[in-house]
Design an enzyme around this catalytic site. Sequence first.
Site, short mmCIF file in Angstrom:
data_model
loop_
_atom_site.label_atom_id
_atom_site.label_comp_id
_atom_site.label_asym_id
_atom_site.label_seq_id
_atom_site.Cartn_x
_atom_site.Cartn_y
_atom_site.Cartn_z
CG ASP A 149 -2.38 -13.44 0.06
OD1 ASP A 149 -1.55 -12.79 0.74
OD2 ASP A 149 -2.19 -14.62 -0.31
CG HIS A 150 0.79 -12.40 -2.79
ND1 HIS A 150 0.39 -13.13 -1.71
CD2 HIS A 150 2.12 -12.58 -2.90
CE1 HIS A 150 1.43 -13.73 -1.19
NE2 HIS A 150 2.50 -13.42 -1.88
CG HIS A 195 5.32 0.57 2.62
ND1 HIS A 195 4.75 1.80 2.39
CD2 HIS A 195 4.72 0.08 3.73
CE1 HIS A 195 3.86 2.05 3.33
NE2 HIS A 195 3.81 1.03 4.16
CG HIS A 228 -0.41 0.19 2.53
ND1 HIS A 228 -1.18 0.42 3.64
CD2 HIS A 228 0.87 0.16 2.98
CE1 HIS A 228 -0.41 0.54 4.70
NE2 HIS A 228 0.83 0.38 4.33
CG HIS A 245 2.70 -3.53 6.11
ND1 HIS A 245 3.60 -3.12 7.07
CD2 HIS A 245 2.25 -2.41 5.52
CE1 HIS A 245 3.67 -1.79 7.06
NE2 HIS A 245 2.86 -1.33 6.12
CD GLU A 280 0.12 -0.67 8.61
OE1 GLU A 280 -0.67 -0.40 7.70
OE2 GLU A 280 0.58 0.18 9.39
CB CYS A 291 3.64 5.45 5.21
SG CYS A 291 4.19 4.50 6.63
NI NI Z 1 2.43 0.56 5.61
#
Ligand code: NI
Length: 135
Positions: A79-80, A39, A14, A41, A124, A33
């Site tokens: 997911d992904h 980036h 995100h 998580h 997160e 961010c």
């Molecule tokens: Ni983040």
Amino acid sequence: MVYVTRREVFSASHRLYNDNLTAEENVTLYDKCSNPYGHGHNFILEVVVSGEIDRKSGYVIDLKILKKIIHENIIKKVDHRNLNHEVDFLTGIIPTAENICVAIWNELKNKIPMGKLYSVKICETENNYVEYKGE
Ligand code: NI
């Protein structure tokens, strides 16, 4: 009242960015961010259902059923994926943990066949998590 938790993990990327702010204001607000290419998580999702224990099954909710509901409605979609661009229920939302948590609540709240949705938690990082209970 008994509380049943299903934990799931998903990997997603995100970027925190508010289109109504300047690039500079976004950096001030979100720091790294807001990096342009995003980036990732490994998010941990915890869904809690509350209810009475069913006499016949001994369950509040069959966890196989809860797992399937979470997979069909959430995990398959996130997911992904890039949470800014690829997830229908996050369209137009800045994908902070807070907003992701509330959006997942809204996706699941009417889909729990036994008991009722009590809380949704999104972790997160090891140190940061958000929980929503509907109000
Ligand atoms: Ni983040």
